[in-house]
Design an enzyme around this catalytic site. Structure first.
Site, short mmCIF file in Angstrom:
data_model
loop_
_atom_site.label_atom_id
_atom_site.label_comp_id
_atom_site.label_asym_id
_atom_site.label_seq_id
_atom_site.Cartn_x
_atom_site.Cartn_y
_atom_site.Cartn_z
N CYS A 191 0.81 -1.21 0.00
CA CYS A 191 0.00 0.00 0.00
C CYS A 191 0.86 1.28 0.00
O CYS A 191 1.48 1.58 -1.01
CB CYS A 191 -0.99 -0.06 1.15
SG CYS A 191 -2.46 0.91 0.85
N HIS A 222 -3.24 -5.40 1.69
CA HIS A 222 -2.58 -5.63 2.99
C HIS A 222 -2.59 -7.10 3.39
O HIS A 222 -3.47 -7.52 4.16
CB HIS A 222 -3.31 -4.83 4.07
CG HIS A 222 -3.14 -3.36 3.97
ND1 HIS A 222 -2.13 -2.69 4.62
CD2 HIS A 222 -3.82 -2.43 3.28
CE1 HIS A 222 -2.21 -1.40 4.34
NE2 HIS A 222 -3.23 -1.22 3.52
N GLU A 275 -0.84 -8.44 5.54
CA GLU A 275 -0.59 -8.52 6.99
C GLU A 275 -1.88 -8.36 7.80
O GLU A 275 -1.88 -8.55 9.01
CB GLU A 275 0.47 -7.48 7.41
CG GLU A 275 0.00 -6.05 7.57
CD GLU A 275 -0.27 -5.29 6.26
OE1 GLU A 275 -0.18 -5.90 5.18
OE2 GLU A 275 -0.58 -4.09 6.35
N1 GLN Z 1 -3.76 6.35 1.11
C1 GLN Z 1 -2.43 6.09 1.60
C2 GLN Z 1 -1.39 6.90 0.84
O1 GLN Z 1 -1.68 7.42 -0.21
C3 GLN Z 1 -2.10 4.62 1.53
C4 GLN Z 1 -3.08 3.84 2.40
C5 GLN Z 1 -2.52 2.62 3.07
O2 GLN Z 1 -1.31 2.41 3.12
N2 GLN Z 1 -3.42 1.85 3.64
O3 GLN Z 1 -0.29 7.00 1.24
#
Ligand code: GLN
Length: 192
Positions: free
Chosen positions: A78, A168, A170
């Site tokens: 992410c 994710h 995890e």
């Molecule tokens: N929206 C976050 C970003 O742009 C990422 C979200 C996340 O890691 N769950 O950094």
């Protein structure tokens, strides 16, 4: 196996718990010297803008970028994927920029953008994908391997030593992706 987990911000504890369950020794990375001797690194989810700023402020940035460019295995989830991306479609900065992909931040919307679905991820079949204000990948260079797509958007890739996921692993009880990463680290350490 000694694994660094970037711990400047975000969901690093969850990764640590899984990696310890799999028998890895984990080091939380909060300063440059924490990078010494690690055989792989996990870049967790969180807020990429904040994480990117902290990498610089804590003087981790240059050393970490060099290690990744020299083949250190990385599992990025992410915000971690955003840190690795060479292009960020809707941001005017980039961070480590070691992964030749373009990402779109908050691609599913900010508030209502969290959901769970199932998909194959490379050779891992039927994996639960948890998305939290996630990015997706809008473009990849030809040598990037696509691991998984959801609704025809790319949400998982592998490029050399780097695995980038928009979701994710995890946040699930399924450890197969972390196991895969452990095998990558073992192979890299053995020089395979
Ligand atoms: N929206 C976050 C970003 O742009 C990422 C979200 C996340 O890691 N769950 O950094």
């Amino acid at each position: 196996m000694k694994i660094g987990i970037l711990a400047v911000q975000g969901a690093f504890i969850e990764h640590r718990k899984i990696m310890e369950k799999l028998g890895a020794e984990c080091v939380e990375i909060r300063q440059k010297k924490d990078l010494d001797g690690i055989e792989g690194i996990i870049l967790p989810g969180g807020e990429s803008t904040v994480q990117g700023k902290l990498l610089n402020k804590l003087d981790i940035f240059t050393e970490l970028k060099q290690k990744i460019e020299n083949g250190l295995p990385v599992l990025a989830t992410c915000a971690g994927l955003i840190l690795l991306a060479q292009n960020i479609e809707n941001d005017n900065v980039t961070h480590l920029a070691t992964l030749p992909v373009t990402v779109r931040r908050n691609a599913y919307g900010r508030q209502l953008g969290s959901f769970v679905t199932n998909s194959n991820v490379g050779c891992v079949d039927n994996f639960p994908l948890v998305f939290i204000r996630a990015p997706y990948i809008t473009d990849v260079s030809p040598d990037v391997e696509i691991l998984t797509c959801v609704d025809s958007n790319i949400v998982g890739v592998k490029y050399r030593n780097q695995i980038g996921l928009a979701f994710h692993p995890e946040m699930t009880n399924d450890t197969r992706i972390h196991e895969l990463f452990c095998r990558e680290v073992e192979m890299a350490s053995a020089g395979i």
